[in-house]
Structure formats: C-alpha cells, structure tokens
Design a protein around this motif. Structure first.
Motif, short mmCIF file in Angstrom:
data_model
loop_
_atom_site.label_atom_id
_atom_site.label_comp_id
_atom_site.label_asym_id
_atom_site.label_seq_id
_atom_site.Cartn_x
_atom_site.Cartn_y
_atom_site.Cartn_z
N GLN A 1 -50.80 137.36 -9.35
CA GLN A 1 -49.46 136.95 -8.88
C GLN A 1 -49.25 137.35 -7.42
N CYS A 2 -49.70 138.54 -7.05
CA CYS A 2 -49.53 138.99 -5.66
C CYS A 2 -50.35 138.14 -4.70
N LEU A 3 -51.60 137.89 -5.06
CA LEU A 3 -52.47 137.09 -4.19
C LEU A 3 -52.05 135.63 -4.14
N GLY A 4 -51.30 135.18 -5.16
CA GLY A 4 -50.87 133.79 -5.19
C GLY A 4 -49.70 133.47 -4.30
N ALA A 5 -49.09 134.48 -3.68
CA ALA A 5 -47.96 134.24 -2.78
C ALA A 5 -48.41 133.43 -1.57
N ARG A 6 -47.51 132.61 -1.06
CA ARG A 6 -47.86 131.80 0.11
C ARG A 6 -48.03 132.66 1.36
N ARG A 7 -47.37 133.81 1.39
CA ARG A 7 -47.49 134.74 2.50
C ARG A 7 -47.44 136.15 1.93
N ALA A 8 -48.11 137.09 2.58
CA ALA A 8 -48.06 138.49 2.15
C ALA A 8 -47.81 139.38 3.36
N LEU A 9 -46.93 140.35 3.18
CA LEU A 9 -46.69 141.38 4.19
C LEU A 9 -46.80 142.72 3.48
N LEU A 10 -47.87 143.43 3.77
CA LEU A 10 -48.15 144.70 3.13
C LEU A 10 -48.06 145.81 4.16
N MET A 11 -47.78 147.03 3.70
CA MET A 11 -47.67 148.14 4.63
C MET A 11 -48.20 149.42 4.00
N THR A 12 -48.61 150.33 4.86
CA THR A 12 -48.89 151.69 4.45
C THR A 12 -48.62 152.59 5.63
N PHE B 1 -57.04 140.94 -0.34
CA PHE B 1 -56.15 140.21 0.56
C PHE B 1 -56.86 139.80 1.85
N ARG B 2 -58.08 140.29 2.07
CA ARG B 2 -58.82 139.88 3.27
C ARG B 2 -59.02 138.36 3.29
N SER B 3 -59.10 137.75 2.11
CA SER B 3 -59.33 136.30 2.05
C SER B 3 -58.03 135.52 1.94
N HIS B 4 -56.89 136.20 1.95
CA HIS B 4 -55.61 135.49 1.88
C HIS B 4 -55.36 134.80 3.21
N PRO B 5 -54.93 133.54 3.20
CA PRO B 5 -54.78 132.81 4.46
C PRO B 5 -53.61 133.25 5.32
N ASN B 6 -52.67 134.02 4.77
CA ASN B 6 -51.48 134.36 5.55
C ASN B 6 -51.00 135.75 5.14
N CYS B 7 -51.78 136.75 5.50
CA CYS B 7 -51.45 138.14 5.16
C CYS B 7 -51.41 138.99 6.40
N VAL B 8 -50.36 139.80 6.54
CA VAL B 8 -50.25 140.78 7.62
C VAL B 8 -50.12 142.16 6.99
N ILE B 9 -50.83 143.12 7.57
CA ILE B 9 -50.72 144.52 7.17
C ILE B 9 -50.04 145.27 8.30
N ALA B 10 -48.99 146.00 7.98
CA ALA B 10 -48.19 146.68 8.99
C ALA B 10 -48.27 148.19 8.81
N SER B 11 -48.25 148.89 9.94
CA SER B 11 -48.21 150.35 9.92
C SER B 11 -47.74 150.82 11.30
N ASP B 12 -47.83 152.12 11.52
CA ASP B 12 -47.42 152.68 12.81
C ASP B 12 -48.63 153.27 13.52
N ALA B 13 -48.45 153.59 14.81
CA ALA B 13 -49.56 154.05 15.63
C ALA B 13 -50.18 155.34 15.11
#
Length: 283
Positions: free
Chosen positions: A219-230, A261-273
């Motif tokens: 279900q998570c990978l099936g989303a049209r877009r993903a925004l993940l963070m750590t 998620f490396r193969s997801h066409p529209n995934c961004v991973i967010a974090s801080d410096a």
C-alpha cells in the motif's frame, strides 16, 4: 556487495557527495525546525489542492514525526482550508499482546496523539467527516486494500523511517515489499529505540507494546508520490545518520524495507543537515 561493506562506503561519502548521488530525491534542511516546517508545508499544500478540486483525495499518514501536526493545524486554521476533500489512512497503531488495539487513552496510542496534536486543534467546520479518517483495526485488515483501491488509490504516502528501515511497522522480512495489512511482532531494534525516544516512559521495555497493526508495504509503495523522513531528534541520540544514507543510496533489499522506495518513480526523502552528516566513527 555485503550490506556491511556498503554501509562503510556510504558513511565515507561527504554530504556533498550524497547530495550529488541522490539528486532531487533528497531534501535537506539546515535545522530540525526547518525540516518540520517543510514537512507541514508539503502536507498542507496537498490538502489545499484537494480543497480546490471536486473529489476526495486519499493520503497515507504517520503519527510520527509529531512536530509537523501543530504547524499543520495552525496553517489550516489560518488559511481556512477545508479538509472535506481529504481522506486519511493512518499507517499503524500499537496492539496489546492479544492483538487488540491499545486504548486511545494509552500514552503511546497513535489515535490519541492524532486527536490531541491535530484533530482537536482544527476548527470544526474545516474537518473532514469522521468516516474519512481510517486507522487500521483488526476488523478492517482484510478490507483495507480494497478500501484504498475503491478510494482511487493513495495520492501521497507520508511517513517516517525507522532505525532498521521500517516504514509504518513493515519490519525486515522476506517479501516485505509485497506485504499487505497485518498484525505483527515489533522487532527488538524498533522497540528499543522507541522506548528511548519516548522519554516520558523512562525506557520501560518490559511493558512497551510488542505487537502492532500496520498497512503493508504494498500500500505504501503503491502511492503516486511518497515523502519520507528521518532525523536525529536530539544531539544525545544520533541514531538516524546511517539509515538516512541507506534509505537514500542503499541497494534495495528486504533487510531494510525503505530501500524498496529506491525504485519508486516519485519519492523524496527529507532530513536535516545534522542527520546527513556521517558519524564520527565509521566502524
């Protein structure tokens, strides 16, 4: 390449090299506060687009990180953004040892936290109908995939990344990328880091929930877009530096589910410096 050797290589890369290799799939803010503002802004932008449309748009939502929810509530109230066209499928919830949901009054309950942090802060006239807020529950397990399909699929999967690469409570296991909603035993790595992160419970591992209900990785990978963070939440507990690099550049594998998620066409991973910076010792 063995995963341990890959991790040593990834931790040897400079911040600039990680940025260059990841490209637009990696978003790094200067500070944690800026990260939470970014995440809240991305979510609210999606809700604003949904409000301007003519259909209900579905999102997979986490409860952690919790910090963006207060910011989101303020933005929604200030702009008067209606959530009537928004449907939330929350990722997961803790369960008791006999596989019932922990009560919403439990200090660790995601349902309880979502109310206090978000729903209770939104002006009532802006809230979506209650039936458009779906938490996974034992009686819904078999129906959740169909409910998501009938809702038109997931527009965006928002989520956090755990120390062992879990997204929702999808822990490392064979075939995890094809997993569906289920109740499972939380692994020891996740329980330990979560017991430490929840400072108010004082590391009470003995009574920390051992079971959880979760949406599947399918279900998570099936989303049209993903925004993940750590992120590292404090300078005293630097646990996320390594998983950020694995999630961003590691080879896909069931040992770290987020790598799928490396193969997801529209995934961004967010974090801080600070979290992007490699640890002092590369073991």
């Amino acid at each position: 390449m063995k995963r341990s050797d890959e991790v040593r290589r990834l931790l040897s890369l400079s911040n600039a090299a990680v940025h260059a290799a990841a490209g637009p799939r990696l978003k790094i803010t200067r500070t944690l506060d800026e990260l939470y503002e970014y995440l809240a802004g991305e979510m609210v932008a999606e809700f604003r687009r949904a409000a301007a449309g003519d259909r209900i748009v579905s999102f997979i939502m986490p409860v952690g990180p919790t910090q963006p929810y207060r910011i989101m509530a303020e933005k929604i109230n200030y702009e008067g953004i209606s959530l009537r066209n928004v449907r939330f499928f929350f990722m997961d919830e803790y369960c008791t040892d006999d596989d019932h949901l922990i009560p919403a009054t439990h200090p660790l309950s995601f349902r309880g936290q979502a109310g206090r942090l978000f729903f209770d802060r939104i002006r009532p006239e802006l809230l979506m109908p209650p039936e458009q807020v779906v938490f996974p529950a034992p009686e819904l397990l078999d129906r959740l995939p169909q409910m998501i399909e009938e809702a038109g699929g997931i527009e965006v999967c928002f989520g956090g990344i755990g120390i062992h690469g879990h997204v929702a409570f999808n822990e490392p296991e064979p075939g995890v990328a094809r997993s569906d909603p289920r109740i499972l035993t939380i692994n020891a790595y996740t329980r330990t880091i979560d017991a430490v992160r929840h400072r108010e419970i004082g590391g009470n591992l003995e009574n920390f929930p051992r079971r959880a209900i979760t949406l599947g990785m399918r279900q998570c990978l099936g989303a049209r877009r993903a925004l993940l963070m750590t992120r590292n939440e404090s300078p005293e507990i630097n646990w996320a530096n390594t998983i950020l690099r694995i999630a961003t550049l590691g080879e896909p594998g069931d040992d770290y589910p987020v790598t799928h998620f490396r193969s997801h066409p529209n995934c961004v991973i967010a974090s801080d410096a600070g979290t992007l910076t490699a640890p002092d010792f590369n073991l």
